[in-house]
Each structure stands twice: as structure tokens, then as C-alpha cells.
Design an enzyme around this catalytic site. Structure first.
Site, PDB file in Angstrom:
ATOM      1  N   ASP A  15       0.854  -1.199   0.000  1.00 39.78           N
ATOM      2  CA  ASP A  15       0.000   0.000   0.000  1.00 39.78           C
ATOM      3  C   ASP A  15       0.883   1.240   0.000  1.00 39.78           C
ATOM      4  O   ASP A  15       1.804   1.355   0.814  1.00 39.78           O
ATOM      5  CB  ASP A  15      -0.889  -0.007   1.243  1.00 39.78           C
ATOM      6  N   ASP A 114      -3.637   2.664  -5.390  1.00 41.51           N
ATOM      7  CA  ASP A 114      -2.474   2.727  -4.506  1.00 41.51           C
ATOM      8  C   ASP A 114      -2.216   1.433  -3.734  1.00 41.51           C
ATOM      9  O   ASP A 114      -1.444   1.426  -2.776  1.00 41.51           O
ATOM     10  CB  ASP A 114      -2.622   3.888  -3.521  1.00 41.51           C
ATOM     11  N   GLU A 115      -2.827   0.341  -4.154  1.00 42.97           N
ATOM     12  CA  GLU A 115      -2.670  -0.906  -3.398  1.00 42.97           C
ATOM     13  C   GLU A 115      -2.723  -2.111  -4.332  1.00 42.97           C
ATOM     14  O   GLU A 115      -3.562  -2.178  -5.229  1.00 42.97           O
ATOM     15  CB  GLU A 115      -3.776  -1.008  -2.348  1.00 42.97           C
TER      16      GLU A 115
END
Length: 421
Positions: A15, A114-115
Site C-alpha cells: 500500500d 495505490d494498493e
């Protein structure tokens, strides 16, 4: 629980910390961990919200995601930026390319901008111990992109994600590894239940209603009772409480698939009349219906949410209506929303609208009707419009309301994720 029969893979969940703020910090040559940075939707609108904030911004100035621009102190140490969505997407893609240099595409599941999940199983001969490889990837992302990141590892996607959320994000090094043997000690004490990935507020309340307040309570609950109360989801919740997840990276998602299609929109100004609200509402119903049609889904329950402007003391309503025959027809969804609006709207300025359809089922279950002989003609027309938009762009064919002052479709077509490119 017999864990000997459970898969033991080397899954990492990575993350990007404060991703939007980190991206803007890298552009401005700032240290996101030591500077007060906030990314605001629109710096020209005082009511615009903060999309991301650096740790110092949160700790020193109490500014976090959702804070309004006018609530941010006027301080020389604060750096404010508007989002550059095109850059954010590009950065996310470059990070995925880095992951792809370690594993094949099939071993990567991009969970959000974002992950990502990465299956490092079988890479030992190439890169060595998977844990060391995960740490190397973590360091390389920071060195190459100047994006701080945290990593959770586990024998499956669920435990990797839980290790990330519950432990890694709270450690200085930003890394945590869990195994099945850690479940009782690290997962079971977790409470409230909504702190666990995959359990929302509504499910939490339902579980609380039958005396389940922690993950340990859930793991030791009667499986038959859970299944009778929650169906298949009850079985999933029970096994997740034991850290069991049989989904594979690149195949089935960890949490059950799409259960609704919806759209929410913060309006660019106060909408003072019902006519204006209906114009945007029709555009939103079109978008929701299109997404359902593209997935060959129809929905039975339609929900409309209205939030009034803070200039008129806020408030609002959210109401649902279940129809006899499920649909993905734009005008049918719009007509139901119009009925809900007529029954609940109190002539106050509107600032936010949301529309969704739930209780989904396959479109193949759609039945012929003796009273609606044009249903399949409308479905064919809708599919044709969808194809035109897909091929020529979202504004290639629009309803007349989009050309009025109240319409937002044309302006929003120039945005990514509702924000400037």
C-alpha cells in the site's frame, strides 16, 4: 481449525502511503513524511474537500481526508496542491511495471490505484527468500518513486491484507508478516468488527445484534446460525475470522464481487430547483444503468440519496424502493428515483446526489412481459448507445439535459475520477 490443509503461499499486499500527497510531494521535491501537505479537489472553491494529507498535516494541523478547504489554517508551513489525476494514474502504472519485473502479470492483482497484491510463491530460485524479496520491492518503490509504502505478508490474500492494515501501518518499518498461527493472538482481539477488512458498519450492527462484538466472537460462533442469518456471506465471515481465504491472486476477488452499481456526485454549486436536480439525476441514472448493462446485470432495488447544502443547514435523505421486475433500463431507474424525490424533496438547495441499484441478478433472467412489449427494444437501444460512447467517447451521444446549465456530463468528461487530469 485444521490449517494443515490450507494453502501456504507467499502473498504480499503493498500500500502506497498518502499516495496522492506523496505524488505531489515528489513533483514539488518535498518530503511527504516531514512536510505539511494537502491535496484539495479545487483550490478555487472554499468548500472543496481534502483528498489526501501528509502525516504531519494530520498530526500538527488536524487536517485529514474530508476536511474542507476553508477549515485549513492559513500557515506558511502548509503546502496545498490540486490533484493531477493523470499523473497519479501514470505513477500507479509505473509501480505496477516494477512489480511485473519480479513476477508475471498473472501474479499481480491491482486492488486500487495505490494498493496491490503480489504472489511471490515460486520466485525463490530467482530472488531468494520471499520475505526478503518483499522488503526489497518495498525499498525499490521508495528509491525509484519517492513513495513511502507499507507491506503486509501472509499465506493468503486475506492475511496479507490484515497484516498490512492491522500491524504494518502502525510499525516504524512499515512491514508485518502473519501466518495462520498468528490469527488467535493478533486477529481475534480486534473490535469493533468494522475494523476488519470486509466487514462494514451495517454487517457489524447485525453481528452485534446476535452477541458478536469481536473477531474472536465471530470465529467461535455457531456456523449454522451464521449461515441461516447471513447466507453464503455468513460462511465467508466465519472462515475469514479463522484467517482462511481460498481465493487466488489474478482470479476471484477476496471479497464477494459486485453487489451494486452506484454513483455519487458532489455538485459544483447549489442546485436550487427540482428541475435542475432532475437533470443531473437523469445523467447519473444513465451512467449507473450503462455499467449494469455492460456487466449483463439487472437490479431490483433502487436507492436515491440527497444531501442538502450546508448553506441551508445540511441534512438530506436516502430512500430505497424495490420494484417488481429487476431492470437496467435508464428511464425505469430514473422514474423510480423521480418518485422518491417527489415524495421526500423539501425544496431546499441540493449539493450531493447518489443513485444505486442493488439486489442484482443475471440479465438472462429478464422475463418477457405482456404489458411491456418494448422492453427488449429499449435494451437494444441502450446497448447501441453504450457502444457508441465506448468507441467515440462518453460525450459522443448525450441526452438533451446535458446541454443545459444544470447538466454536468460534459464538464465531468474532462476529469479523471471526478478531478482534474
Amino acid at each position: 481449525m485444521d490449517y494443515d490443509k490450507m494453502p501456504r503461499r507467499s502473498i504480499m499486499c503493498v500500500d502506497m502511503r498518502c499516495f496522492y500527497a506523496s505524488c505531489m510531494a515528489s513533483l514539488a521535491h518535498l518530503d511527504v513524511m516531514n512536510e505539511a501537505i494537502a491535496v484539495v479537489g479545487n483550490l478555487q472553491q472554499k468548500g472543496s474537500v481534502v483528498l489526501a494529507a501528509s502525516p504531519i498535516m494530520k498530526k500538527r494541523f488536524q487536517v485529514k481526508t474530508g476536511t474542507r478547504l476553508y477549515e485549513i489554517p492559513n500557515h506558511p508551513d502548509i503546502h496545498l496542491f490540486e490533484p493531477k489525476m493523470e499523473f497519479f494514474v501514470s505513477m500507479s502504472m509505473e509501480i505496477t511495471k516494477l512489480l511485473n519485473s519480479y513476477v508475471p502479470k498473472e501474479a499481480i492483482h491491482v486492488y486500487s490505484i495505490d494498493e496491490s497484491f503480489v504472489d511471490l510463491t515460486g520466485t525463490e530460485k530467482l530472488w531468494g527468500d520471499p520475505e526478503e524479496t518483499a522488503r526489497k520491492i518495498q525499498d525499490e518503490i521508495f528509491r525509484q518513486f519517492e513513495i513511502p509504502n507499507t507491506v503486509g505478508m501472509g499465506p493468503n490474500m486475506l492475511l496479507a491484507k490484515l497484516a498490512l492494515d492491522i500491524e504494518a501501518k502502525k510499525t516504524k518499518e512499515g512491514f508485518a508478516k502473519w501466518d495462520y498461527e498468528d490469527v488467535k493472538e493478533k486477529l481475534w482481539p480486534l473490535s469493533p468488527l468494522s475494523e476488519m477488512w470486509g466487514i462494514g458498519r451495517q454487517t457489524e450492527q447485525s453481528l452485534n445484534g446476535i452477541g458478536i462484538f469481536s473477531v474472536g466472537d465471530l470465529a467461535n460462533a455457531d456456523l449454522t446460525t451464521l449461515e441461516s442469518r447471513f447466507g453464503v456471506m455468513g460462511n465467508q465471515l466465519y472462515h475469514h475470522a479463522w484467517g482462511i481465504d481460498l481465493s487466488k491472486v489474478g482470479e476471484a476477488p477476496l471479497i464477494e464481487g459486485q453487489v451494486s452499481y452506484g454513483k455519487g456526485q458532489m455538485l459544483m454549486r447549489d442546485y436550487n430547483t427540482k428541475k435542475e436536480v432532475l437533470a443531473v439525476l437523469l445523467e447519473m441514472c444513465e451512467d449507473v444503468a450503462r455499467r449494469a448493462r455492460e456487466a449483463y446485470k439487472i437490479g431490483r432495488t433502487i436507492t436515491l440519496g440527497i444531501a442538502y447544502s450546508k448553506n441551508s443547514f445540511g441534512g438530506g435523505f436516502q430512500r430505497s424502493r424495490t420494484i417488481d421486475e429487476p431492470t437496467n433500463d435508464t428511464m425505469m431507474i430514473y422514474q423510480v428515483c423521480q418518485q422518491i424525490l417527489n415524495e421526500n424533496y423539501n425544496e431546499r438547495p441540493v449539493r450531493h446526489i447518489s443513485v444505486s441499484i442493488t439486489k442484482l441478478e443475471s440479465e438472462h433472467s429478464m422475463q418477457l412481459s405482456l404489458f411491456d412489449t418494448k422492453r427488449f427494444q429499449r435494451r437494444k437501444l441502450g446497448a447501441t448507445m453504450d457502444q457508441l460512447r465506448s468507441h467515440y467517447g462518453s460525450t459522443s451521444i448525450l441526452r438533451a439535459v446535458s446541454y443545459t446549465d444544470a447538466g454536468t456530463a460534459i464538464k465531468r468528461s474532462a476529469l479523471i475520477g471526478g478531478h482534474k487530469k
